[in-house]
Write a protein that holds these residues in place. Sequence first.
Motif, PDB file in Angstrom:
ATOM      1  N   MET A   1       0.816  -1.205   0.000  1.00 24.33           N
ATOM      2  CA  MET A   1       0.000   0.000   0.000  1.00 24.33           C
ATOM      3  C   MET A   1       0.851   1.256   0.000  1.00 24.33           C
ATOM      4  O   MET A   1       0.417   2.275   0.472  1.00 24.33           O
ATOM      5  CB  MET A   1      -0.934   0.001   1.200  1.00 24.33           C
ATOM      6  N   ARG A   2       2.053   1.130  -0.496  1.00 27.75           N
ATOM      7  CA  ARG A   2       2.846   2.340  -0.634  1.00 27.75           C
ATOM      8  C   ARG A   2       2.183   3.222  -1.671  1.00 27.75           C
ATOM      9  O   ARG A   2       1.595   2.717  -2.609  1.00 27.75           O
ATOM     10  CB  ARG A   2       4.268   2.006  -1.070  1.00 27.75           C
ATOM     11  N   PRO A   3       2.186   4.505  -1.592  1.00 24.55           N
ATOM     12  CA  PRO A   3       2.932   5.328  -0.642  1.00 24.55           C
ATOM     13  C   PRO A   3       2.183   5.574   0.678  1.00 24.55           C
ATOM     14  O   PRO A   3       2.739   6.153   1.593  1.00 24.55           O
ATOM     15  CB  PRO A   3       3.090   6.646  -1.396  1.00 24.55           C
ATOM     16  N   PHE A   4       0.936   5.144   0.771  1.00 25.29           N
ATOM     17  CA  PHE A   4       0.127   5.467   1.955  1.00 25.29           C
ATOM     18  C   PHE A   4       0.598   4.741   3.205  1.00 25.29           C
ATOM     19  O   PHE A   4       0.680   5.317   4.265  1.00 25.29           O
ATOM     20  CB  PHE A   4      -1.350   5.172   1.667  1.00 25.29           C
ATOM     21  N   ILE A   5       0.890   3.461   3.093  1.00 19.65           N
ATOM     22  CA  ILE A   5       1.423   2.677   4.216  1.00 19.65           C
ATOM     23  C   ILE A   5       2.778   2.140   3.775  1.00 19.65           C
ATOM     24  O   ILE A   5       2.860   1.326   2.864  1.00 19.65           O
ATOM     25  CB  ILE A   5       0.490   1.512   4.598  1.00 19.65           C
ATOM     26  N   GLY A   6       3.847   2.595   4.406  1.00 14.24           N
ATOM     27  CA  GLY A   6       5.193   2.200   4.019  1.00 14.24           C
ATOM     28  C   GLY A   6       5.569   0.824   4.537  1.00 14.24           C
ATOM     29  O   GLY A   6       4.956   0.291   5.468  1.00 14.24           O
ATOM     30  N   VAL A  25      -8.012  -2.950   3.303  1.00 13.82           N
ATOM     31  CA  VAL A  25      -8.247  -4.214   3.998  1.00 13.82           C
ATOM     32  C   VAL A  25      -6.996  -5.088   4.006  1.00 13.82           C
ATOM     33  O   VAL A  25      -6.141  -5.004   3.130  1.00 13.82           O
ATOM     34  CB  VAL A  25      -9.422  -5.003   3.375  1.00 13.82           C
ATOM     35  N   PHE A  26      -6.928  -5.916   5.042  1.00 13.21           N
ATOM     36  CA  PHE A  26      -5.888  -6.935   5.182  1.00 13.21           C
ATOM     37  C   PHE A  26      -6.547  -8.251   4.791  1.00 13.21           C
ATOM     38  O   PHE A  26      -7.594  -8.597   5.324  1.00 13.21           O
ATOM     39  CB  PHE A  26      -5.418  -6.960   6.637  1.00 13.21           C
ATOM     40  N   TYR A  27      -5.962  -8.978   3.835  1.00 10.68           N
ATOM     41  CA  TYR A  27      -6.565 -10.236   3.401  1.00 10.68           C
ATOM     42  C   TYR A  27      -5.495 -11.297   3.166  1.00 10.68           C
ATOM     43  O   TYR A  27      -4.316 -10.998   3.016  1.00 10.68           O
ATOM     44  CB  TYR A  27      -7.423 -10.036   2.151  1.00 10.68           C
ATOM     45  N   LYS A  33      -0.234 -12.895   2.760  1.00 13.77           N
ATOM     46  CA  LYS A  33      -0.996 -11.804   3.383  1.00 13.77           C
ATOM     47  C   LYS A  33      -0.753 -10.519   2.598  1.00 13.77           C
ATOM     48  O   LYS A  33       0.370 -10.233   2.188  1.00 13.77           O
ATOM     49  CB  LYS A  33      -0.545 -11.609   4.829  1.00 13.77           C
ATOM     50  N   TYR A  34      -1.822  -9.726   2.424  1.00 12.34           N
ATOM     51  CA  TYR A  34      -1.744  -8.493   1.638  1.00 12.34           C
ATOM     52  C   TYR A  34      -2.551  -7.381   2.301  1.00 12.34           C
ATOM     53  O   TYR A  34      -3.503  -7.650   3.032  1.00 12.34           O
ATOM     54  CB  TYR A  34      -2.320  -8.706   0.225  1.00 12.34           C
ATOM     55  N   ILE A  35      -2.181  -6.156   1.990  1.00  5.62           N
ATOM     56  CA  ILE A  35      -2.982  -4.980   2.346  1.00  5.62           C
ATOM     57  C   ILE A  35      -3.214  -4.204   1.061  1.00  5.62           C
ATOM     58  O   ILE A  35      -2.259  -3.758   0.412  1.00  5.62           O
ATOM     59  CB  ILE A  35      -2.265  -4.086   3.377  1.00  5.62           C
ATOM     60  N   HIS A  36      -4.479  -4.074   0.686  1.00  2.34           N
ATOM     61  CA  HIS A  36      -4.861  -3.328  -0.511  1.00  2.34           C
ATOM     62  C   HIS A  36      -6.177  -2.596  -0.251  1.00  2.34           C
ATOM     63  O   HIS A  36      -6.871  -2.873   0.722  1.00  2.34           O
ATOM     64  CB  HIS A  36      -5.026  -4.254  -1.720  1.00  2.34           C
ATOM     65  N   ARG A  37      -6.502  -1.714  -1.166  1.00  3.97           N
ATOM     66  CA  ARG A  37      -7.750  -0.962  -1.067  1.00  3.97           C
ATOM     67  C   ARG A  37      -8.836  -1.630  -1.915  1.00  3.97           C
ATOM     68  O   ARG A  37      -8.561  -2.103  -3.019  1.00  3.97           O
ATOM     69  CB  ARG A  37      -7.533   0.472  -1.558  1.00  3.97           C
ATOM     70  N   ILE A  38     -10.056  -1.667  -1.392  1.00  2.00           N
ATOM     71  CA  ILE A  38     -11.190  -2.183  -2.170  1.00  2.00           C
ATOM     72  C   ILE A  38     -11.546  -1.128  -3.214  1.00  2.00           C
ATOM     73  O   ILE A  38     -11.833   0.019  -2.874  1.00  2.00           O
ATOM     74  CB  ILE A  38     -12.410  -2.463  -1.274  1.00  2.00           C
ATOM     75  N   GLY A  67      -9.696  -8.260   7.916  1.00  2.00           N
ATOM     76  CA  GLY A  67     -10.227  -7.078   8.581  1.00  2.00           C
ATOM     77  C   GLY A  67      -9.824  -5.811   7.872  1.00  2.00           C
ATOM     78  O   GLY A  67      -9.098  -5.820   6.886  1.00  2.00           O
ATOM     79  N   ILE A  68     -10.307  -4.710   8.406  1.00  2.00           N
ATOM     80  CA  ILE A  68     -10.028  -3.390   7.854  1.00  2.00           C
ATOM     81  C   ILE A  68      -8.797  -2.813   8.547  1.00  2.00           C
ATOM     82  O   ILE A  68      -8.581  -3.033   9.733  1.00  2.00           O
ATOM     83  CB  ILE A  68     -11.246  -2.462   8.022  1.00  2.00           C
ATOM     84  N   CYS A  69      -7.960  -2.126   7.790  1.00  2.00           N
ATOM     85  CA  CYS A  69      -6.804  -1.420   8.347  1.00  2.00           C
ATOM     86  C   CYS A  69      -7.250  -0.007   8.675  1.00  2.00           C
ATOM     87  O   CYS A  69      -7.772   0.692   7.812  1.00  2.00           O
ATOM     88  CB  CYS A  69      -5.660  -1.359   7.343  1.00  2.00           C
TER      89      CYS A  69
END
Length: 100
Positions: A1-6, A25-27, A33-38, A67-69
């Motif tokens: 999720m760069r640049p928003f979450i480094g 979301v974390f999925y 494991k990944y963090i991306h935006r819906i 869950g949601i970040c």
Amino acid sequence: MRPFIGSGRFVFIQRKERYNSGDVVFYSLRGQKYIHRIVKMNNNEVVVSDDCGITTPVRISCHDIVGICHTGLNGYCGFLYNFFTRWAFALRGKIQLSKL
């Protein structure tokens, strides 16, 4: 999720009954494991992507979401942030926009 979450940052995850376009979301998918935006939702199917457009959008099930970040840009604000960030990177020639 760069640049928003480094890389190497801590995030707080909270389970929710329902998720919205624009949520970060974390999925888990195939053991990774990944963090991306819906970026799009369709019944039980969700399309997730990063904000820069570096990764190809991925279709996942709502059941894959852990869950949601908690960030400052979730929901509608996050959707707008993602939209304008992707266009900015595309205009600078850094990425090529793809259809979802």
